[in-house]
Design a protein around this motif. Structure first.
Motif, PDB file in Angstrom:
ATOM      1  N   ILE A 199       0.826  -1.209   0.000  1.00 16.04           N
ATOM      2  CA  ILE A 199       0.000   0.000   0.000  1.00 16.04           C
ATOM      3  C   ILE A 199       0.860   1.258   0.000  1.00 16.04           C
ATOM      4  N   LEU A 200       1.955   1.221   0.739  1.00 13.48           N
ATOM      5  CA  LEU A 200       2.772   2.415   0.922  1.00 13.48           C
ATOM      6  C   LEU A 200       3.657   2.739  -0.265  1.00 13.48           C
ATOM      7  N   TYR A 201       4.163   1.718  -0.960  1.00 11.57           N
ATOM      8  CA  TYR A 201       5.227   1.944  -1.939  1.00 11.57           C
ATOM      9  C   TYR A 201       4.798   1.714  -3.393  1.00 11.57           C
ATOM     10  N   PHE A 202       4.395   0.524  -3.701  1.00 13.05           N
ATOM     11  CA  PHE A 202       4.297   0.095  -5.096  1.00 13.05           C
ATOM     12  C   PHE A 202       3.267   0.850  -5.944  1.00 13.05           C
ATOM     13  N   PRO A 203       2.136   1.308  -5.383  1.00  6.44           N
ATOM     14  CA  PRO A 203       1.199   2.050  -6.246  1.00  6.44           C
ATOM     15  C   PRO A 203       1.746   3.383  -6.754  1.00  6.44           C
ATOM     16  N   TYR A 204       2.799   3.899  -6.118  1.00  2.24           N
ATOM     17  CA  TYR A 204       3.276   5.237  -6.439  1.00  2.24           C
ATOM     18  C   TYR A 204       4.579   5.250  -7.239  1.00  2.24           C
ATOM     19  N   LEU A 205       5.062   4.082  -7.650  1.00  5.41           N
ATOM     20  CA  LEU A 205       6.361   4.023  -8.317  1.00  5.41           C
ATOM     21  C   LEU A 205       6.394   4.859  -9.595  1.00  5.41           C
ATOM     22  N   GLY A 206       5.331   4.830 -10.362  1.00  3.56           N
ATOM     23  CA  GLY A 206       5.300   5.597 -11.596  1.00  3.56           C
ATOM     24  C   GLY A 206       4.442   6.843 -11.515  1.00  3.56           C
ATOM     25  N   ASN A 207       4.138   7.254 -10.288  1.00  7.00           N
ATOM     26  CA  ASN A 207       3.201   8.359 -10.088  1.00  7.00           C
ATOM     27  C   ASN A 207       3.790   9.721 -10.425  1.00  7.00           C
ATOM     28  N   THR A 208       5.104   9.828 -10.380  1.00  6.25           N
ATOM     29  CA  THR A 208       5.751  11.113 -10.646  1.00  6.25           C
ATOM     30  C   THR A 208       6.886  10.926 -11.645  1.00  6.25           C
ATOM     31  N   ASP A 246      11.428   2.805 -17.514  1.00  7.87           N
ATOM     32  CA  ASP A 246      10.728   4.022 -17.138  1.00  7.87           C
ATOM     33  C   ASP A 246      10.864   4.238 -15.640  1.00  7.87           C
ATOM     34  N   GLU A 247      10.109   5.219 -15.105  1.00 12.65           N
ATOM     35  CA  GLU A 247      10.232   5.546 -13.685  1.00 12.65           C
ATOM     36  C   GLU A 247       9.870   4.348 -12.806  1.00 12.65           C
ATOM     37  N   THR A 248       8.855   3.592 -13.197  1.00 20.32           N
ATOM     38  CA  THR A 248       8.409   2.455 -12.385  1.00 20.32           C
ATOM     39  C   THR A 248       9.485   1.388 -12.276  1.00 20.32           C
ATOM     40  N   THR A 249      10.046   0.984 -13.404  1.00 20.88           N
ATOM     41  CA  THR A 249      11.045  -0.094 -13.363  1.00 20.88           C
ATOM     42  C   THR A 249      12.332   0.353 -12.680  1.00 20.88           C
ATOM     43  N   ILE A 250      12.695   1.626 -12.816  1.00 23.04           N
ATOM     44  CA  ILE A 250      13.939   2.096 -12.205  1.00 23.04           C
ATOM     45  C   ILE A 250      13.772   2.273 -10.702  1.00 23.04           C
ATOM     46  N   ARG A 251      12.579   2.633 -10.261  1.00 18.65           N
ATOM     47  CA  ARG A 251      12.353   2.781  -8.817  1.00 18.65           C
ATOM     48  C   ARG A 251      12.013   1.453  -8.137  1.00 18.65           C
ATOM     49  N   VAL A 259      15.277  -5.492 -13.793  1.00 17.73           N
ATOM     50  CA  VAL A 259      13.819  -5.313 -13.834  1.00 17.73           C
ATOM     51  C   VAL A 259      13.392  -4.836 -15.215  1.00 17.73           C
ATOM     52  N   ALA A 260      14.154  -3.895 -15.784  1.00 13.22           N
ATOM     53  CA  ALA A 260      13.830  -3.378 -17.110  1.00 13.22           C
ATOM     54  C   ALA A 260      13.922  -4.477 -18.165  1.00 13.22           C
ATOM     55  N   LYS A 261      14.930  -5.331 -18.051  1.00  8.26           N
ATOM     56  CA  LYS A 261      15.080  -6.422 -19.014  1.00  8.26           C
ATOM     57  C   LYS A 261      13.921  -7.409 -18.910  1.00  8.26           C
TER      58      LYS A 261
END
Length: 565
Positions: free
Chosen positions: A20-29, A84-89, A76-78
């Motif tokens: 709840i705290l982390y994963f929904p926001y990985l690509g949010n910004t 993108d922001e999600t895979t890098i974070r 993760v990207a591979k």
């Protein structure tokens, strides 16, 4: 329920909390500061050029940190086929979740499942920890490997782990930690272990750990990679990653210099919302003397050694304190659980905190009622804006507009937060510390939603160059040559463009003479464009203007055509 079933439920609860705290926001910004795009460029180099051993920024520049985080993000990207922001974070969020579970395992072994569960929840919702779980930087990677190294050491010390292979696992973890952020991966756990054993006067154990054959594994991992990197990067690598990032940073001369007392205020501000407990816990824990039972002594040594080390370092950044919060979470969880009924002077202090919490809840309640009455969730920014400087007022108005678009969602969250803070005030007033701790977990989740779903995305949009680059890509062809001109942090532009952009090193007057119809394009700050207009007032207008103003908020960009032939 059996211990195994209880443990499984605790694991699921903590994984759910982190989910709840982390994963929904990985690509949010989008990337909008200086640090994330800098690390993202090294990840991009691995994915695009296949340079796993010694990734570079822009295919030429030596990165400031070793590649463990970059390897993780590139993997993760591979796997996902996306960069993108999600895979890098994602690695930071994954490592943060593992860190929470490691703390739970140790807390459960030492104090029982309830305290272990609370320790994990405290760590997961601590502000600096949850922030770095969503950051594409190396700090969370270092924190987790240092934490795991110290947990394995203490498990060996206490006899929880008895097989000889665990010693080699310890040294492997320390070696891997050096690939996260350099020598700190060895230095931090080494200093904590040595300090703890010295206080216990376990000189034989100091020698045992110092000269164990597993040291060879640490050397092979750390010195091996550094040796190979030196053959590739030469003196530039030594100067960048060893001298500037370590020796100069500690002794001065590499930026971020602050006085020795710099971290005292940040220890509490970064520990929100648990800082409400922190002064009381630290007073109770440390007034019992330097020694005491092994568990408390180890966590105190972990905290104190790192705090003193970072305070003595000339170069300081708030995020450096991140590895201090796992031991604080364990100390705080045990303190909360064993806290009895408060009376006398202590209850008076709790009631002072109660008034602060109640005042916060009342303010949130007023905001909620005003939003319902005015149908504008951001109404309360109006009276505040007049008290601020023009630059801060502009940022505030941007956030206000975003709150208005969230409408009922923000109002509902504000109301729920008000109820939680008022309940927290009541718990402190009555001295019910366990109840207050449970409420702080929920408050941590609500603060995370407000900051990551509402506030930070708005700030990021006002600073990020992502939309500017995407608009540029739609306007120009894939084979068109683009150059950079002028002084600004171009890392995010290069990352979102997806390939290296060469800087144009020419005098202003020469560039001004060539701007116009041409086959090439030039990206520059608006300030540089204004300087060109002073040289040649009849310049054709830019093709694009960026809404994002850069990490410092002072460098909006323009795109112009130029004929360099």
């Amino acid at each position: 329920m059996s211990d195994q079933t209880t443990s499984t439920w605790h694991f699921l609860l903590l994984v759910g909390l982190c989910g709840i705290l982390y994963f929904p926001y990985l690509g949010n910004t989008p990337f909008f500061d200086k640090g994330e795009p800098r690390e993202a460029l090294a990840v991009q180099d691995i994915v695009q050029r296949g340079e796993w051993l010694f990734p570079l920024k822009r295919a030429t520049a030596i990165p400031s940190k070793p590649p463990l985080f970059h390897w993780s993000a590139a993997l993760v990207a591979k796997v996902t086929g996306k960069l993108d922001e999600t895979t890098i974070r994602f690695p930071s969020a994954l490592y943060a979740t593992l860190g929470v579970l490691f703390v739970y395992v140790l807390g459960r072994k030492l104090y029982g499942g309830t305290i272990g569960l609370l320790a994990g929840a405290i760590l997961a919702t601590t502000m600096v920890y949850s922030d770095q779980a969503l950051s594409a930087r190396v700090d969370m990677t270092l924190c987790v490997f240092v934490t795991l190294s110290l947990i394995v050491f203490y498990a060996l010390y206490r006899g929880f782990l008895t097989h000889s292979l665990w010693y080699f696992a310890l040294y492997a973890l320390v070696g891997i930690g050096t690939l996260a952020k350099g020598p700190l991966g060895i230095l931090l756990p080494g200093l904590v272990i040595a300090g703890f054993l010295a206080v216990k006067r376990k000189w034989d154990l100091i020698l045992k750990f110092a000269f164990h054959p597993g040291v060879i594994i640490t050397l092979l991992l750390a010195v091996g990679w550094y040796g190979m990197a030196f053959t590739r990067g030469g003196e530039g690598f030594v100067d960048r990653q060893l001298l500037q990032e370590n020796l100069k940073r500690f002794f001065g001369g590499s930026g971020h210099s602050h006085p020795v007392y710099y971290y005292f205020s940040y220890l509490f501000s970064l520990g929100l919302p648990w800082s409400l407990f922190l002064p009381f816990m630290l007073w109770d824990v440390f007034q019992r003397g330097a020694r005491g039972d092994d568990d408390r002594l180890f966590f105190k040594s972990w905290f104190l050694v790192m705090f003193v080390f970072f305070s003595l370092s000339a170069g300081k950044r708030p995020v450096y304190l991140l590895p201090l919060y796992p031991p604080l979470a364990l100390l705080l969880a045990a303190w909360v659980y064993h806290h009895g009924v408060s009376t006398g002077a202590r209850l008076i202090l709790y009631r002072i905190v109660s008034c602060v919490a109640a005042l916060t809840g009342a303010l949130l309640l007023v905001i909620t009622i005003g939003a319902i009455w005015n149908h504008e969730p951001g109404w309360f920014f109006g009276p505040i804006a007049g008290l601020l400087k023009p630059k801060d007022r502009a940022n505030l108005l941007v956030v206000q507009d975003a709150l208005d678009t969230f409408g009922a969602v923000f109002t509902a969250v504000a109301f729920l937060s008000a109820v939680l803070w008022l309940a927290l005030g009541r718990a402190f007033w009555l001295g019910k510390i366990r109840q207050a701790a449970l409420l702080l977990v929920f408050i941590g989740v609500s603060l995370g939603f407000i900051s990551r779903a509402i506030v930070i995305p708005v700030i990021a949009t006002s600073k990020s160059y992502r939309d500017f680059v995407m608009n540029m890509e739609r306007r120009i062809g894939p084979e068109t040559v683009v150059y950079l001109f002028g002084e600004f942090n171009s890392d995010p532009v290069v990352f979102y463009h997806g390939k290296v952009i060469e800087p144009l090193e020419r005098p202003l007057a020469e560039v001004a003479a060539k701007i116009g119809v041409g086959k090439d394009y030039l990206i520059m700050p608006e300030q540089t464009w204004k300087e060109l207009e002073q040289i040649r007032p009849a310049l054709p207008p830019p093709l694009l203007h960026s809404e994002g103003k850069g990490a410092e908020g002072d460098a909006p960009l323009v795109l112009v055509q130029i004929n360099l032939s």
